[in-house]
Motif scaffolding. Structure first.
Motif, PDB file in Angstrom:
ATOM      1  N   MET A 179      -7.093   0.616   6.378  1.00  0.00           N
ATOM      2  CA  MET A 179      -5.658   0.365   6.281  1.00  0.00           C
ATOM      3  C   MET A 179      -5.299  -0.836   7.146  1.00  0.00           C
TER       4      MET A 179
ATOM      5  N   TYR B  65      -0.338  -0.213   6.192  1.00  0.00           N
ATOM      6  CA  TYR B  65       0.202   0.813   7.076  1.00  0.00           C
ATOM      7  C   TYR B  65       1.280   0.205   7.969  1.00  0.00           C
TER       8      TYR B  65
ATOM      9  N   ARG C 198      -5.347  -0.673  -6.072  1.00  0.00           N
ATOM     10  CA  ARG C 198      -6.019   0.233  -5.130  1.00  0.00           C
ATOM     11  C   ARG C 198      -6.491   1.530  -5.779  1.00  0.00           C
TER      12      ARG C 198
ATOM     13  N   CYS D 147       0.064   9.315   0.122  1.00  0.00           N
ATOM     14  CA  CYS D 147       0.731   8.075   0.523  1.00  0.00           C
ATOM     15  C   CYS D 147       1.939   8.419   1.382  1.00  0.00           C
TER      16      CYS D 147
ATOM     17  N   TYR E  77      -4.671  -0.567   1.546  1.00  0.00           N
ATOM     18  CA  TYR E  77      -3.502   0.219   1.946  1.00  0.00           C
ATOM     19  C   TYR E  77      -2.841  -0.497   3.109  1.00  0.00           C
TER      20      TYR E  77
ATOM     21  N   GLN F 110       0.803  -0.457  -0.714  1.00  0.00           N
ATOM     22  CA  GLN F 110      -0.584  -0.584  -1.138  1.00  0.00           C
ATOM     23  C   GLN F 110      -0.670  -1.617  -2.256  1.00  0.00           C
TER      24      GLN F 110
END
Length: 438
Positions: free
Chosen positions: A123, A217, A103, A93, A215, A99
């Motif tokens: 992502m 980003y 997850r 990570c 996730y 996130q």
């Protein structure tokens, strides 16, 4: 019991991320998979990162922190974290990302179902700065069903349009026994992830990409991924050449030849762009005369960046602040209906990713205040980090939600007619990154 190995070791390298660390740390600690440790290595940050990390570590015994005396780059910092990791699985990570709390549990369940050694999900991009469009890292390459990657997929990622692009950006869950001898290559500041994943597959690891996107980003100018320079590409070429020599694999050699050609071409393009930015027009003209085929690429990059900036700025200027009411039940009255899976949980599948990407884009363009009126709404706050939450902390509810079932079954389509904020179009856009950066 103190020496018992956790199921998952989350490793996080951090460099000058004080503003973003609290969210990244909170997202790990809020995971429904609680049998984990979080290892943070501060890469000699010059801001308040170390103070943030120490405060978090004092509050939760699952956090283990280490500070490097001198900055060595993300590869070295992650290697330091791997040396401390005790878990059966390693989760990667970044310190400026986030996130969803379900997850890691979903990914671990999927890894068991698939007998996988590495699992990764798509992502969703988010930002505090205006984005022109909602997008995910994998875009149109996001699989609708779980897909095991082969050697060709890894080597030609971003080079062959038939292969999944941007594999190097993914943050997977890795079986730790495959990392007993493998580490990030310290020569790389860009592309170190892609190199490690390629060597994992060469070592026999079964790597799967799940039909899932949980996730978040963060897209911002300070991200290392956006500072690709000719020297970074030269390092990637050298590392690829060394790998081919060491592996003695004919298939790898043939595929690497194609990738190397693309990296060399990209290296030349970056040199041209660098000269233009620095005002070295004479040198840039000389390069353009030698390689006139690079001029259309440079023009397209400039045009794309200008268009994105104008579109994003205009969208923020013309749009008024919004207030969203997030809930899972039929609320009416302007409530944002949330996509759910067949078990009634928030839909984190690839099919729902365009919805979350669009919401993140909307939240980047204008001020959005979100009120979560039920548990599903609280869960949804994790998928749109840029909104200002008017409800209780999402982690309070998320910790009480246990992941159910496998991510392998998460390929059902979301009912988009029930969602107030929808994706514009049926296909996800690419991120606008250069294909060879990963």
């Amino acid at each position: 019991m103190a020496d018992r190995r956790p199921q998952v070791s989350v490793i996080m390298a951090s460099r000058n991320a004080a503003a973003h660390l609290p969210l990244a740390i909170r997202a790990v600690l809020a995971q429904t998979l609680t049998d984990l440790e979080l290892i943070i290595v501060d890469d000699a940050s010059e801001d308040d990162s170390w103070a943030v990390i120490r405060t978090a570590a004092a509050a939760d015994p699952r956090i283990h922190a280490q500070r490097r005396p001198h900055s060595g780059g993300p590869a070295i910092a992650r290697n330091d974290a791997l040396a401390l990791a005790r878990g059966d699985w390693i989760a990667i990570c970044d310190s400026d990302d986030s996130q969803h709390p379900r997850r890691l549990e979903l990914m671990l369940n999927a890894a068991g179902d698939l007998a996988a050694d590495v699992v990764a999900d798509d992502m969703i991009l988010f930002s505090e700065q205006p984005m022109a469009r909602g997008a995910t890292i994998l875009g149109q390459h996001a699989p609708k069903l779980a897909r095991m990657l082969n050697l060709k997929d890894l080597v030609l990622s971003g080079v062959d349009p038939e292969c999944i692009s941007h594999i190097g950006y993914l943050k997977p869950l890795i079986r730790s026994r495959f990392l007993s001898e493998l580490r990030y290559d310290p020569r790389l500041r860009i592309g170190e992830d892609h190199d490690l994943y390629l060597r994992l597959v060469l070592a026999g690891a079964k790597m799967w990409v799940l039909p899932m996107a949980a996730y978040l980003y963060r897209r911002h100018a300070a991200s290392t991924s956006y500072r690709n320079v000719p020297g970074d590409l030269a390092a990637q070429i050298n590392v690829l050449d060394d790998l081919v020599k060491q592996a003695g694999n004919e298939d790898l050699a043939a595929l690497a030849h194609v990738r190397r050609h693309a990296l060399v071409r990209r290296h030349a393009q970056l040199e041209l762009a660098r000269d233009v930015r620095a005002g070295h027009l004479g040198q840039a003209l000389q390069r353009a005369v030698m390689r006139p085929d690079h001029l259309p690429w440079l023009a397209s990059v400039v045009r794309n960046r200008v268009e994105l900036k104008v579109q994003a700025a205009a969208s923020r200027l013309w749009r008024r602040p919004q207030r969203w009411r997030l809930e899972g039940r039929d609320g009416g009255g302007g409530a944002v209906r949330l996509p759910t899976d067949d078990r009634g949980n928030l839909d984190l599948s690839a099919a729902a990713a365009p919805i979350w990407a669009r919401m993140c884009c909307e939240a980047s363009r204008r001020q959005v205040e979100a009120e979560a009126t039920d548990a599903l709404g609280e869960s949804a706050l994790w998928m749109v980090p840029a909104v200002r939450a008017l409800a209780a902390e999402a982690s309070d509810v998320a910790n009480g939600m246990r992941a159910q079932g496998s991510a392998c079954a998460m390929a059902g389509l979301a009912d988009r007619e029930r969602v107030a904020v929808e994706s514009s179009g049926h296909q996800q856009h690419s991120t606008g990154r250069d294909d060879t950066d990963d």
